[in-house]
Design a protein around this motif. Structure first.
Motif, short mmCIF file in Angstrom:
data_model
loop_
_atom_site.label_atom_id
_atom_site.label_comp_id
_atom_site.label_asym_id
_atom_site.label_seq_id
_atom_site.Cartn_x
_atom_site.Cartn_y
_atom_site.Cartn_z
N PHE A 36 0.77 -1.17 -0.02
CA PHE A 36 0.00 -0.33 0.19
C PHE A 36 0.95 1.26 0.06
CE2 PHE A 36 -3.00 -3.13 1.50
CZ PHE A 36 -4.19 -2.89 1.12
N ASN A 38 -0.46 4.27 0.47
CA ASN A 38 -1.28 5.03 1.06
C ASN A 38 -1.90 4.48 2.19
OD1 ASN A 38 -3.79 6.48 1.80
ND2 ASN A 38 -3.58 7.74 0.12
N ASN A 41 -5.67 3.64 2.66
CA ASN A 41 -6.09 2.75 1.90
C ASN A 41 -5.85 1.49 2.61
OD1 ASN A 41 -7.07 4.18 -0.19
ND2 ASN A 41 -5.46 4.15 -1.39
N LYS A 44 -8.45 1.18 5.29
CA LYS A 44 -9.67 0.79 4.59
C LYS A 44 -9.73 -0.61 4.55
CE LYS A 44 -10.39 4.98 2.01
NZ LYS A 44 -10.54 5.55 0.75
N TYR A 45 -8.51 -1.13 4.09
CA TYR A 45 -8.31 -2.73 3.83
C TYR A 45 -8.45 -3.29 5.26
CZ TYR A 45 -6.23 -7.00 2.20
OH TYR A 45 -6.04 -8.42 1.93
#
Length: 137
Positions: A36, A38, A41, A44-45
């Motif tokens: 990742f 970011n 993100n 979020k995952y």
């Protein structure tokens, strides 16, 4: 037989992200690599995995390699947001912070964080990674 585990890499520098992935692959890592660029993100995952409450073909990481310095969300902010996820003890994720800094304040802050298992110096080296993944018993 070695357990299949997964590593989540979080680093805003695409070159470091790719290099770290290659280093992990070079040690014949027996699992998935989840890169990742970011931190949002990545969160979020992790939230998605937690909300699903089951593994439906999505790899939950066993280890996170987290860069300290990132422009949108730094490693310490990530850890504060990670804390809000309330990941259960059964699904404990081992987090190592990656840093090229020798700033004693940041090193102490990382070492005092309940989620951080240790700091790994950047650039990542296979030998440093192996010693962290296979600590002496």
């Amino acid at each position: 037989m070695r357990k299949c585990i997964s590593i989540m890499l979080i680093d805003d520098n695409e070159i470091d992200l790719m290099r770290n992935q290659k280093i992990i692959e070079s040690i014949n890592f027996p699992g998935a690599i989840l890169p990742f660029s970011n931190a949002w993100n990545a969160l979020k995952y992790l939230r998605l995995i937690k909300d699903m409450n089951a593994n439906h073909g999505i790899f939950a990481p066993d280890i996170i390699l987290l860069d300290i310095y990132m422009p949108i969300m730094d490693g310490f902010t990530f850890l504060a947001e990670y804390d809000k996820l309330k990941i259960s003890k059964q699904n404990k994720i081992t987090i190592f912070m990656l840093s090229s800094s020798s700033n004693p304040v940041e090193i102490e802050k990382a070492n005092n964080n309940k989620y951080v298992a240790g700091i790994i110096s950047k650039p990542l080296r296979a030998s440093n990674l192996i010693s962290r993944l296979n600590p002496k018993k």
